[in-house]
Design a protein around this motif. Structure first.
Motif, mmCIF file in Angstrom:
data_model
loop_
_atom_site.group_PDB
_atom_site.id
_atom_site.type_symbol
_atom_site.label_atom_id
_atom_site.label_comp_id
_atom_site.label_asym_id
_atom_site.label_seq_id
_atom_site.Cartn_x
_atom_site.Cartn_y
_atom_site.Cartn_z
ATOM 1 N N GLY A 212 35.166 -6.951 -6.388
ATOM 2 C CA GLY A 212 35.469 -7.184 -4.981
ATOM 3 C C GLY A 212 35.694 -8.647 -4.696
ATOM 4 N N SER A 213 35.114 -9.494 -5.535
ATOM 5 C CA SER A 213 35.307 -10.942 -5.442
ATOM 6 C C SER A 213 36.314 -11.364 -6.507
ATOM 7 N N PRO A 214 36.882 -12.559 -6.414
ATOM 8 C CA PRO A 214 37.777 -13.030 -7.480
ATOM 9 C C PRO A 214 37.091 -12.939 -8.841
ATOM 10 N N VAL A 215 37.835 -12.445 -9.822
ATOM 11 C CA VAL A 215 37.232 -12.181 -11.135
ATOM 12 C C VAL A 215 36.573 -13.422 -11.709
ATOM 13 N N LEU A 216 37.174 -14.603 -11.509
ATOM 14 C CA LEU A 216 36.665 -15.819 -12.141
ATOM 15 C C LEU A 216 35.486 -16.441 -11.394
ATOM 16 N N SER A 217 35.140 -15.871 -10.246
ATOM 17 C CA SER A 217 33.985 -16.400 -9.506
ATOM 18 C C SER A 217 32.689 -15.896 -10.117
ATOM 19 N N VAL A 218 31.580 -16.527 -9.728
ATOM 20 C CA VAL A 218 30.265 -16.093 -10.205
ATOM 21 C C VAL A 218 30.015 -14.652 -9.799
ATOM 22 N N GLU A 219 30.348 -14.333 -8.553
ATOM 23 C CA GLU A 219 30.149 -12.964 -8.071
ATOM 24 C C GLU A 219 31.038 -11.980 -8.840
ATOM 25 N N GLY A 220 32.285 -12.387 -9.054
ATOM 26 C CA GLY A 220 33.212 -11.522 -9.781
ATOM 27 C C GLY A 220 32.763 -11.248 -11.210
ATOM 28 N N GLN A 221 32.225 -12.270 -11.858
ATOM 29 C CA GLN A 221 31.721 -12.103 -13.227
ATOM 30 C C GLN A 221 30.526 -11.138 -13.257
ATOM 31 N N SER A 222 29.692 -11.210 -12.241
ATOM 32 C CA SER A 222 28.553 -10.296 -12.155
ATOM 33 C C SER A 222 29.019 -8.862 -11.930
ATOM 34 N N GLU A 223 30.010 -8.698 -11.064
ATOM 35 C CA GLU A 223 30.561 -7.364 -10.813
ATOM 36 C C GLU A 223 31.217 -6.797 -12.082
ATOM 37 N N LEU A 224 31.890 -7.660 -12.804
ATOM 38 C CA LEU A 224 32.529 -7.223 -14.052
ATOM 39 C C LEU A 224 31.480 -6.771 -15.070
ATOM 40 N N ALA A 225 30.382 -7.514 -15.159
ATOM 41 C CA ALA A 225 29.304 -7.146 -16.085
ATOM 42 C C ALA A 225 28.734 -5.772 -15.731
ATOM 43 N N SER A 226 28.553 -5.520 -14.452
ATOM 44 C CA SER A 226 28.027 -4.217 -14.016
ATOM 45 C C SER A 226 28.999 -3.096 -14.360
#
Length: 299
Positions: free
Chosen positions: A270-284
């Protein structure tokens, strides 16, 4: 005198004829008797054969087994119990769960900021869900796919072939990201995670000549370097930010190639992939994919 001689010859000839007729009669009589004896003998043999041949209601010779119907009837009256040693069905041993997860390809946080990367976030998600297995980070910052393949151990001949094809396609002016191969340290080249679950996130920085099919081919070459679990993998895709490849076409090609193994990064973040939030979402999303595919199971 002559008359007497003629009479003598006549009687002699008559005698010879009588003898010949008698001999002929004897021969014919002997032949008839012989034929009669042969006929009687043949008849007797036929009688003997008929007596020794089983009747239709008696026993019938089984040409295949040498047995008889009468024997079969006798056996059916007293069924014979045949003991057999039943062999247990061979069941394939279930594959043990992999001892770790290996993340390969692109990284967007390194050095002091490495804790924000999706690899570190995936380790945290695993720990929080009771999985005490390591996440090996085999990622390179700003490195193209040629360098990733080199680090995986893909042959130099294959790498050179890609470089030559890229140079030819560009008419000698290929971008550096499509022909460069990074020098790697001995530590970077070491493989200690061959028996881990592969997670490939490679291609954002180029190296595949802007052709999704070539990227798919390169991803397969990296997967082929793994061991037992090379068929238990996850592919993450993120098209280059420079717009060199249409994102929809990119995702469609990789999704068609990898099916349920594929994660489109832009579709799960939901956040830009390269952001901290995006990286966390990708990990999940990666963790959930490993669970959904059955590669990780909770005790």
């Amino acid at each position: 005198m002559k008359r007497n001689t003629s009479i003598g010859k006549f009687f002699l000839q008559l005698l010879v004829c009588i003898v010949l007729l008698a001999a002929l009669g004897f021969f014919l009589l002997w032949d008839a008797r012989s034929e009669s004896e042969k006929s009687q003998k043949l008849q007797q043999e036929m009688i003997d054969m008929k007596e020794n041949t089983p009747s239709d209601q008696g026993q019938t010779t089984d040409e295949n087994t040498g047995g008889t119907d009468q024997q079969t009837q006798s056996n059916s009256a007293e069924p014979e119990t045949i003991e057999t040693s039943a062999q247990p069905a061979v069941t394939a041993e279930p594959r043990a769960q992999a001892a770790g997860v290996a993340c390969w390809g692109d990284t967007f946080y390194s050095g002091d900021d490495a804790g924000y990367s999706y690899t570190a976030a995936l380790q945290q998600v695993l720990n929080e869900n009771g999985f005490s297995i390591p996440v090996a980070s085999k990622t390179l910052e700003a490195a193209d796919t040629l360098s990733v393949m080199k680090m995986a151990g893909v042959s130099q001949a294959d790498l050179d072939a890609y470089v030559a094809a890229h140079q030819e396609a560009a008419g000698g002016s290929a971008p550096v990201t499509e022909v460069s191969i990074r020098d790697l340290t001995e530590e970077e080249m070491a493989r200690t995670e061959l028996e881990y679950l592969p997670v490939l996130f490679m291609g954002y920085y180029g190296g595949w000549n802007y052709d999704p099919q070539e990227l798919i081919e390169q991803q397969q070459k990296v997967l082929d370097t793994f061991g037992t679990y090379k068929d238990q993998f996850v592919i993450v895709g993120l098209s280059p930010a420079d717009g060199s490849v249409d994102t929809a076409a990119y995702d469609a090609a990789l999704s068609a190639a990898w099916g349920e193994h594929y994660i489109s990064a832009v579709s799960v973040c939901g956040s830009p992939v390269l952001s901290v939030e995006g990286q966390s979402e990708l990990a999940s999303a990666i963790y959930q994919k490993l669970i959904d595919l059955g590669y990780l199971t909770k005790a």
